[in-house]
Write a protein that holds these residues in place. Structure first.
Motif, PDB file in Angstrom:
ATOM      1  N   HIS B  95     -28.159 105.698  98.927  1.00 49.91           N
ATOM      2  CA  HIS B  95     -29.395 104.946  98.707  1.00 49.91           C
ATOM      3  C   HIS B  95     -30.467 105.400  99.697  1.00 49.91           C
ATOM      4  CE1 HIS B  95     -31.457 100.749  98.092  1.00 49.91           C
ATOM      5  NE2 HIS B  95     -32.142 101.744  97.574  1.00 49.91           N
ATOM      6  N   LEU B  96     -30.051 105.642 100.944  1.00 46.62           N
ATOM      7  CA  LEU B  96     -30.972 106.153 101.955  1.00 46.62           C
ATOM      8  C   LEU B  96     -31.656 107.436 101.478  1.00 46.62           C
ATOM      9  CD1 LEU B  96     -30.753 106.161 105.683  1.00 46.62           C
ATOM     10  CD2 LEU B  96     -30.786 108.421 104.671  1.00 46.62           C
ATOM     11  N   ALA B  97     -30.874 108.335 100.879  1.00 54.09           N
ATOM     12  CA  ALA B  97     -31.414 109.635 100.470  1.00 54.09           C
ATOM     13  C   ALA B  97     -32.215 109.559  99.172  1.00 54.09           C
ATOM     14  CB  ALA B  97     -30.270 110.634 100.322  1.00 54.09           C
ATOM     15  N   ASP B  98     -32.042 108.507  98.405  1.00 61.01           N
ATOM     16  CA  ASP B  98     -32.666 108.433  97.075  1.00 61.01           C
ATOM     17  C   ASP B  98     -33.738 107.358  97.007  1.00 61.01           C
ATOM     18  OD1 ASP B  98     -33.206 108.895  94.406  1.00 61.01           O
ATOM     19  OD2 ASP B  98     -31.575 107.610  93.695  1.00 61.01           O
ATOM     20  N   SER B  99     -34.777 107.561  97.776  1.00 60.40           N
ATOM     21  CA  SER B  99     -35.880 106.617  97.747  1.00 60.40           C
ATOM     22  C   SER B  99     -36.482 106.525  96.343  1.00 60.40           C
ATOM     23  CB  SER B  99     -36.944 107.062  98.747  1.00 60.40           C
ATOM     24  OG  SER B  99     -38.080 106.244  98.660  1.00 60.40           O
ATOM     25  N   ALA B 100     -36.604 107.653  95.660  1.00 58.44           N
ATOM     26  CA  ALA B 100     -37.230 107.691  94.331  1.00 58.44           C
ATOM     27  C   ALA B 100     -36.468 106.880  93.298  1.00 58.44           C
ATOM     28  CB  ALA B 100     -37.368 109.134  93.852  1.00 58.44           C
ATOM     29  N   GLY B 101     -35.151 106.776  93.465  1.00 57.40           N
ATOM     30  CA  GLY B 101     -34.352 106.036  92.500  1.00 57.40           C
ATOM     31  C   GLY B 101     -33.855 104.706  93.040  1.00 57.40           C
ATOM     32  N   GLY B 102     -34.297 104.340  94.239  1.00 58.77           N
ATOM     33  CA  GLY B 102     -33.731 103.173  94.910  1.00 58.77           C
ATOM     34  C   GLY B 102     -34.582 101.922  94.841  1.00 58.77           C
ATOM     35  N   CYS B 103     -34.330 101.063  95.787  1.00 62.03           N
ATOM     36  CA  CYS B 103     -34.960  99.740  95.831  1.00 62.03           C
ATOM     37  C   CYS B 103     -36.484  99.853  95.978  1.00 62.03           C
ATOM     38  CB  CYS B 103     -34.407  98.955  97.013  1.00 62.03           C
ATOM     39  SG  CYS B 103     -35.211  97.352  97.268  1.00 62.03           S
ATOM     40  N   PRO B 104     -37.259  99.273  95.055  1.00 61.61           N
ATOM     41  CA  PRO B 104     -38.715  99.349  95.154  1.00 61.61           C
ATOM     42  C   PRO B 104     -39.251  98.608  96.380  1.00 61.61           C
ATOM     43  CG  PRO B 104     -38.067  97.867  93.371  1.00 61.61           C
ATOM     44  CD  PRO B 104     -36.808  98.535  93.856  1.00 61.61           C
ATOM     45  N   SER B 105     -38.565  97.558  96.794  1.00 60.51           N
ATOM     46  CA  SER B 105     -39.021  96.826  97.975  1.00 60.51           C
ATOM     47  C   SER B 105     -38.915  97.694  99.220  1.00 60.51           C
ATOM     48  CB  SER B 105     -38.192  95.548  98.159  1.00 60.51           C
ATOM     49  OG  SER B 105     -38.344  94.708  97.027  1.00 60.51           O
ATOM     50  N   ALA B 106     -37.799  98.397  99.376  1.00 59.10           N
ATOM     51  CA  ALA B 106     -37.627  99.258 100.548  1.00 59.10           C
ATOM     52  C   ALA B 106     -38.669 100.374 100.556  1.00 59.10           C
ATOM     53  CB  ALA B 106     -36.216  99.837 100.575  1.00 59.10           C
ATOM     54  N   ALA B 107     -39.033 100.868  99.393  1.00 58.68           N
ATOM     55  CA  ALA B 107     -39.960 101.998  99.318  1.00 58.68           C
ATOM     56  C   ALA B 107     -41.419 101.581  99.408  1.00 58.68           C
ATOM     57  CB  ALA B 107     -39.734 102.771  98.018  1.00 58.68           C
ATOM     58  N   LEU B 108     -41.727 100.338  99.029  1.00 63.02           N
ATOM     59  CA  LEU B 108     -43.124  99.990  98.760  1.00 63.02           C
ATOM     60  C   LEU B 108     -43.651  98.699  99.375  1.00 63.02           C
ATOM     61  CD1 LEU B 108     -43.151 100.878  94.946  1.00 63.02           C
ATOM     62  CD2 LEU B 108     -43.978 102.303  96.817  1.00 63.02           C
ATOM     63  N   LEU B 109     -42.819  97.923 100.055  1.00 70.30           N
ATOM     64  CA  LEU B 109     -43.273  96.569 100.432  1.00 70.30           C
ATOM     65  C   LEU B 109     -44.625  96.497 101.138  1.00 70.30           C
ATOM     66  CD1 LEU B 109     -40.454  94.066 101.429  1.00 70.30           C
ATOM     67  CD2 LEU B 109     -42.344  93.744  99.859  1.00 70.30           C
ATOM     68  N   PRO B 110     -44.881  97.285 102.191  1.00 71.47           N
ATOM     69  CA  PRO B 110     -46.184  97.127 102.847  1.00 71.47           C
ATOM     70  C   PRO B 110     -47.349  97.439 101.906  1.00 71.47           C
ATOM     71  CG  PRO B 110     -44.668  98.324 104.273  1.00 71.47           C
ATOM     72  CD  PRO B 110     -44.011  98.223 102.931  1.00 71.47           C
ATOM     73  N   GLU B 111     -47.132  98.388 101.000  1.00 71.29           N
ATOM     74  CA  GLU B 111     -48.190  98.688 100.027  1.00 71.29           C
ATOM     75  C   GLU B 111     -48.361  97.558  99.011  1.00 71.29           C
ATOM     76  OE1 GLU B 111     -49.419 103.042  98.613  1.00 71.29           O
ATOM     77  OE2 GLU B 111     -47.259 102.771  98.794  1.00 71.29           O
ATOM     78  N   ILE B 112     -47.263  96.923  98.626  1.00 66.43           N
ATOM     79  CA  ILE B 112     -47.354  95.791  97.700  1.00 66.43           C
ATOM     80  C   ILE B 112     -48.170  94.677  98.331  1.00 66.43           C
ATOM     81  CG2 ILE B 112     -46.014  93.968  96.537  1.00 66.43           C
ATOM     82  CD1 ILE B 112     -43.746  96.113  96.254  1.00 66.43           C
ATOM     83  N   ALA B 113     -47.964  94.453  99.628  1.00 62.09           N
ATOM     84  CA  ALA B 113     -48.709  93.400 100.322  1.00 62.09           C
ATOM     85  C   ALA B 113     -50.217  93.665 100.307  1.00 62.09           C
ATOM     86  CB  ALA B 113     -48.214  93.265 101.756  1.00 62.09           C
ATOM     87  N   ARG B 114     -50.626  94.932 100.102  1.00 61.64           N
ATOM     88  CA  ARG B 114     -52.056  95.287 100.069  1.00 61.64           C
ATOM     89  C   ARG B 114     -52.633  95.277  98.660  1.00 61.64           C
ATOM     90  NH1 ARG B 114     -49.898  99.813 103.221  1.00 61.64           N
ATOM     91  NH2 ARG B 114     -49.909  99.157 105.415  1.00 61.64           N
TER      92      ARG B 114
END
Lengths: 193, 193
Positions: B95-114
């Motif tokens: 999961h660590l290596a697969d950001s593109a296929g993984g949890c959207p929260s882990a990849a995007l949370l600070p951007e979602i907050a904006r």
DNA sequence: TGTACATCAGTGAACGCGCGTTCACTGATGTAC
DNA sequence: TGTACATCAGTGAACGCGCGTTCACTGATGTAC
């Protein structure tokens, strides 16, 4: 206009501070050089005598912002703040509302993970140093386990603050923060980890 | 060329899937429409018959990616995966290596907050729904405390995965993940929270 | 003491480029007569 | 049955704009003579 001694260093420092705020508020990739410079009261062209590139700026901002964060924690510690106080001052509505002045990890971590290795190296160093200060607040005697514990607590605080910031409902955000405080204290006090 | 029935819906679905990968891999603001479309095998102009704007795409991608994540967790649950299994499949080198296929929260949370409120609203709904599935894996009988506990565990997992991804040293990243697993299990099993 | 010059932080226009978005157009197919 | 037309997913050039970066220039001051 020629300037008094130390003027250029002061300007450089000022650009760093403004860039740090812009990055945390808007994200690294969404914050532009021209915007940062105009927010600093300068024009875009004045950037390059101070920094080699945007990437170099990101590196310096990260190092300096992480060091600031650590120094604030050390000051708190010196004035008698305990671990619970540190946790509560992180998982806190004021911190939630102040992304621009708050924890760079909470504001930027996924973007940091996408930076080139030298930038991530600098992040790793700043993080380790910060975590060792946090670990000193823990009751553990063994520094290996206190390091592990400090990392987990910090991961919890970062993720929890991000969740609370993403959610548009203020009451729910506050509940998330409160749950995070309870969980962080539990991690801090659990006999083994 | 005129197309068979259902073709447009299939293309739309395909654009959503590709955009979801691009956003998680590069970040929402760094991923451009033209890049997404060319990665989907189409030209930039074909985007707007499918989506009103990039913002609308972000909303749909978030809703659909969060739903996918929840469905995967439900499937795991149905095939007998317990909470420890769920935690280990999240805080995991793959999961660590697969950001593109993984949890959207882990990849995007600070951007979602904006993002604008409607986008954050959609995130909040998808998150709540996902967290209730996660809460069902917990031993608690009281659904109020299991919700709190699930939120804290998820916050811990998100923050920990982000930390592990940011750090350039692979061995240290793995240690962060392992510490996170131990902490998450502790939170899951602690008698009160 | 007065003047000419060197210094250098900062200016602001310009570079090529990619952004999100619009729109006139293409061209293969289904339908109408 | 054969032909003319409507449909519509997708093309690709263009819009104005902001990006990171470069560079010739400005102009106030300190220094040299």
């Amino acid at each position: 206009m020629r300037f008094e001694k130390g003027h250029k260093a002061a300007t450089r420092r000022h650009i760093l501070d403004v860039a740090s705020k812009c990055f945390r508020r808007d994200g690294v990739s969404a914050a532009g050089i021209a915007g940062i410079m105009s927010e600093a009261g300068l024009t875009n062209g004045a950037f390059y005598p101070h920094f080699e590139s945007k990437e170099a700026l990101v590196r310096e901002v990260l190092a300096s912002t992480l060091a600031d964060q650590q120094h604030r924690l050390e000051d708190d510690q010196r004035t008698g703040l305990d671990l619970e106080g540190a946790i509560r001052s992180y998982l806190n509505p004021a911190h939630l509302a102040d992304s621009a002045g708050g924890c760079p990890s909470a504001a930027l971590l996924p973007e940091i993970a996408r930076q080139p290795v030298p930038t991530r190296q600098i992040y790793e160093e700043g993080l380790q140093s910060y975590l060792s200060t946090l670990a000193a607040l823990l009751p553990d005697t063994d520094s290996a386990t206190s390091g592990r514990r400090a990392t987990a607590i910090f991961g919890l605080m970062v993720g929890t603050l991000q969740l609370a910031r993403a959610v548009p409902d203020a009451a729910q955000a506050e509940q998330i923060l409160e749950g995070g405080v309870a969980a962080a204290l539990l991690l801090a006090r659990a006999p083994s980890l």
